[in-house]
Design an enzyme around this catalytic site. Structure first.
Site, short mmCIF file in Angstrom:
data_model
loop_
_atom_site.label_atom_id
_atom_site.label_comp_id
_atom_site.label_asym_id
_atom_site.label_seq_id
_atom_site.Cartn_x
_atom_site.Cartn_y
_atom_site.Cartn_z
N GLU A 166 0.97 -1.32 0.17
CA GLU A 166 -0.06 -0.08 0.05
C GLU A 166 0.91 1.24 0.06
O GLU A 166 1.37 1.70 1.04
CB GLU A 166 -0.99 -0.10 1.27
CG GLU A 166 -2.34 0.89 0.86
CD GLU A 166 -1.60 2.32 1.30
OE1 GLU A 166 -1.27 2.93 0.30
OE2 GLU A 166 -2.06 2.87 2.65
N GLU A 175 4.93 11.31 -1.92
CA GLU A 175 5.99 10.37 -1.20
C GLU A 175 6.78 9.37 -1.94
O GLU A 175 7.83 8.78 -1.43
CB GLU A 175 5.12 9.54 -0.11
CG GLU A 175 4.91 10.54 1.19
CD GLU A 175 4.08 9.65 2.08
OE1 GLU A 175 4.96 9.01 2.79
OE2 GLU A 175 3.07 9.37 2.21
N HIS A 315 -8.83 8.25 3.42
CA HIS A 315 -7.78 9.31 4.27
C HIS A 315 -7.04 10.08 2.89
O HIS A 315 -6.40 10.98 3.23
CB HIS A 315 -7.07 8.68 5.25
CG HIS A 315 -5.97 7.91 4.47
ND1 HIS A 315 -6.14 6.68 3.84
CD2 HIS A 315 -4.63 7.96 4.55
CE1 HIS A 315 -4.73 6.00 3.38
NE2 HIS A 315 -4.04 7.12 3.85
N1 SAH Z 1 1.27 -1.80 4.85
C1 SAH Z 1 0.81 -0.88 5.72
C2 SAH Z 1 1.48 0.25 5.81
C3 SAH Z 1 1.32 1.11 4.60
S1 SAH Z 1 2.04 2.66 4.76
C4 SAH Z 1 -0.47 -1.00 5.69
O1 SAH Z 1 -1.23 -1.18 4.81
O2 SAH Z 1 -1.37 -0.46 6.68
C5 SAH Z 1 3.57 2.49 3.85
C6 SAH Z 1 4.87 2.03 4.75
O3 SAH Z 1 5.93 1.71 4.09
C7 SAH Z 1 5.18 2.84 5.92
O4 SAH Z 1 5.21 2.08 7.16
C8 SAH Z 1 6.63 3.21 5.90
O5 SAH Z 1 7.44 3.34 6.84
C9 SAH Z 1 7.12 1.89 4.94
N2 SAH Z 1 7.93 2.45 3.94
C10 SAH Z 1 8.28 3.43 3.06
N3 SAH Z 1 9.23 3.41 2.26
C11 SAH Z 1 9.75 2.12 2.60
C12 SAH Z 1 11.04 1.48 2.00
N4 SAH Z 1 11.79 2.08 1.23
N5 SAH Z 1 11.41 0.52 2.64
C13 SAH Z 1 10.53 -0.17 3.57
N6 SAH Z 1 9.50 0.32 4.08
C14 SAH Z 1 9.30 1.56 3.69
#
Ligand code: SAH
Length: 375
Positions: A166, A175, A315
Site C-alpha cells: 500500500e 511520497e 484518508h
Molecule cells: N502496509 C501497511 C503500511 C502502509 S504505509 C498498511 O497497509 O497498513 C507504507 C509503509 O511503508 C510505512 O510504514 C513506511 O514506513 C514504509 N516504507 C516506506 N518506504 C519504505 C522503504 N523504502 N522500505 C521499507 N519500508 C518503507
C-alpha cells in the site's frame, strides 16, 4: 463547499503525511472503557519513550497514530482484505513480499489466506511492533518481519511470487513510494509473478469552490487590514488535500494517466497528459481537482477503490489545485489543457505539477500556466 466535518490540511502541515479522518462515531465508542493507568499497560517490552517529536518529524511512520488512521480507513483496508480473502487461490503456497508492512496487516491477511511464507519489510520503528503482532497472532512460522529499507535489506530468498504494497500517497504520487515497489519488483519478482495492486489511475475534474478559495487563498490579500498577498502566491502553489462535495463538480471527470504497476518503469510516473473538461452546467470554476483509483485486476472479480469525490471518503481525500482567476463557463464549453507531473529534482518525495489550461468561451476567454508543488 468542502465537507465541514472533515479536517483540512495543506501539504505543509501534513506531518505525519497521512492525516486523520473519522467514520461516524466509532472513535468515541472505542475510546470509552479504555484506560491509560499503569496496570493496564500491555505486557510487551517497555515502550521506547526516549522518542521526541523530532524523531517522528523525520519518521512519522514510527508512530502508531498514522497506522491507526490507515487501518481505520475501511475503504482502503477492507479492499485489501477482500482482495486477499476472496482470492485465496492466488496466495496458496506462494511466497509473498509485503513492501512497507507497517503494522503487518497485509502480511497477516496473506498468511491467513494460505501463503507459504510472507516477508514483511518495514523501515520504520513500527517493524518492532509488527514482529510482536506477528508473534501475538501465532504467525511467526509464516511471516518474517525484516526491519530496513527495501533498497538495503537482504531478502532470505532469491525470488517471490507476489508483491503486495500500500504505497499510494496523496495525489497518488506524493511520497514516491511507488519507486520502492518497482525496485522490489525488478529485483525479486518471478517472471510470471503478480503485483497487488497492479493498476493505478489519476483523474481530473473541475469544481466550483468560491467560499473555500476565499478562505484559503484570497484571505492573504487583506489580513486585519494588511496586504499579505506575498503569502497568497505561495498558498496557491500548494495543492490542498481536502474532501470535495460532489455537488461542486462542474465538468466531466477526465482520465489523465493509467499506470500498470506490473510493467511500468519509474520514469512513467513523470508525464504530461492532455485533458478536456466539458461543463455540465453554467457555473464558475475555481479549481481543478485530482484523485485516483487503484485496482487489482488479477482477482477472480476485478476489485478496487476510488478516492474520487463521488465515492466514499478515504484518508487520501482529493487534491485541489486552485486557479489564479475564476473561470465563467457555460454548459457545453470546455477547459482544455495539459497536466505535467514530475518528481522534484531536489527532493524526490515531492511532486511538481504544471497545469496549462485555456477556456475560449462566450463569457470568459483565458489561457494560463500555473505551477504547483506538493511538499
Ligand atoms: N502496509 C501497511 C503500511 C502502509 S504505509 C498498511 O497497509 O497498513 C507504507 C509503509 O511503508 C510505512 O510504514 C513506511 O514506513 C514504509 N516504507 C516506506 N518506504 C519504505 C522503504 N523504502 N522500505 C521499507 N519500508 C518503507
Amino acid at each position: 463547499m468542502h465537507n465541514p466535518d472533515a479536517e483540512t490540511s495543506t501539504m505543509n502541515e501534513a506531518k505525519p503525511t497521512k492525516i486523520r479522518f473519522e467514520y461516524g462515531d466509532d472513535d468515541e465508542a472505542t475510546a470509552t472503557g479504555s484506560s491509560n493507568l499503569d496496570e493496564d499497560l500491555p505486557m510487551c517490552d517497555p515502550v521506547d519513550d526516549d522518542k521526541t517529536s523530532a524523531d517522528y518529524y523525520f519518521d512519522s511512520y514510527s508512530h502508531f497514530g498514522i497506522h491507526e488512521e490507515m487501518l481505520k480507513d475501511v475503504v482502503r483496508t477492507k479492499t485489501y482484505q477482500n482482495v486477499i480473502y476472496r482470492n485465496t487461490f492466488l496466495f496458496k503456497d506462494k511466497i509473498v513480499l509485503d513492501v512497507g508492512a507497517g503494522t503487518g496487516i497485509l502480511s497477516l491477511f496473506c498468511a491467513k489466506a494460505g501463503a507459504k511464507h510472507v516477508y514483511a519489510v518495514e523501515c520504520s520503528q513500527m517493524a518492532d511492533m509488527a514482529k510482536e503482532i506477528v508473534e501475538a497472532n501465532g504467525y511467526s512460522n509464516v511471516i518474517t518481519v525484516l526491519k530496513g529499507k527495501i533498497e538495503e535489506i537482504d531478502l532470505p530468498v532469491p525470488q517471490v511470487d507476489i508483491i503486495i504494497s500500500e504505497w499510494m500517497g496523496y495525489f497518488l504520487l506524493y511520497e514516491n513510494m511507488l519507486n520502492t515497489v518497482l525496485y522490489a519488483r525488478d529485483k525479486w519478482l518471478v517472471s510470471n509473478g503478480i503485483v497487488l495492486p497492479d493498476n493505478a489511475s489519476l483523474y481530473l475534474t473541475a469544481i466550483e469552490d468560491a467560499e473555500y478559495k476565499e478562505d484559503k487563498i484570497e484571505f492573504w490579500n487583506n489580513v486585519y487590514g494588511f496586504d499579505m498577498s506575498c503569502i497568497r502566491k505561495q498558498s496557491i502553489m500548494e495543492p490542498l488535500v481536502d474532501t470535495v462535495d460532489q455537488n461542486q463538480i462542474v465538468t466531466n471527470c477526465q482520465l489523465l494517466k493509467t499506470m500498470d504497476i506490473s510493467k511500468m518503469t519509474s520514469g512513467d510516473a513523470s508525464f504530461t497528459a492532455p485533458f478536456k473538461l466539458v461543463a455540465e452546467r453554467d457555473d464558475y470554476i475555481h479549481a481543478l481537482v485530482a484523485y485516483f483509483d487503484v485496482s487489482f485486476t488479477v482477482c477472480h472479480k476485478p476489485t478496487g477503490f476510488s478516492t474520487g469525490p463521488r465515492s466514499r471518503n478515504t484518508h487520501w481525500k482529493q487534491t485541489v489545485l486552485y486557479l489564479e482567476e475564476v473561470l465563467t463557463i457555460c454548459e457545453g464549453e470546455s477547459v482544455t489543457g495539459s497536466m505535467t507531473v514530475a518528481q522534484n529534482k531536489k527532493n524526490p518525495r515531492d511532486v511538481d505539477i504544471t497545469l496549462k489550461y485555456s477556456l475560449n468561451g462566450q463569457r470568459c476567454v483565458i489561457s494560463r500556466t500555473q505551477h504547483y508543488k506538493m511538499r
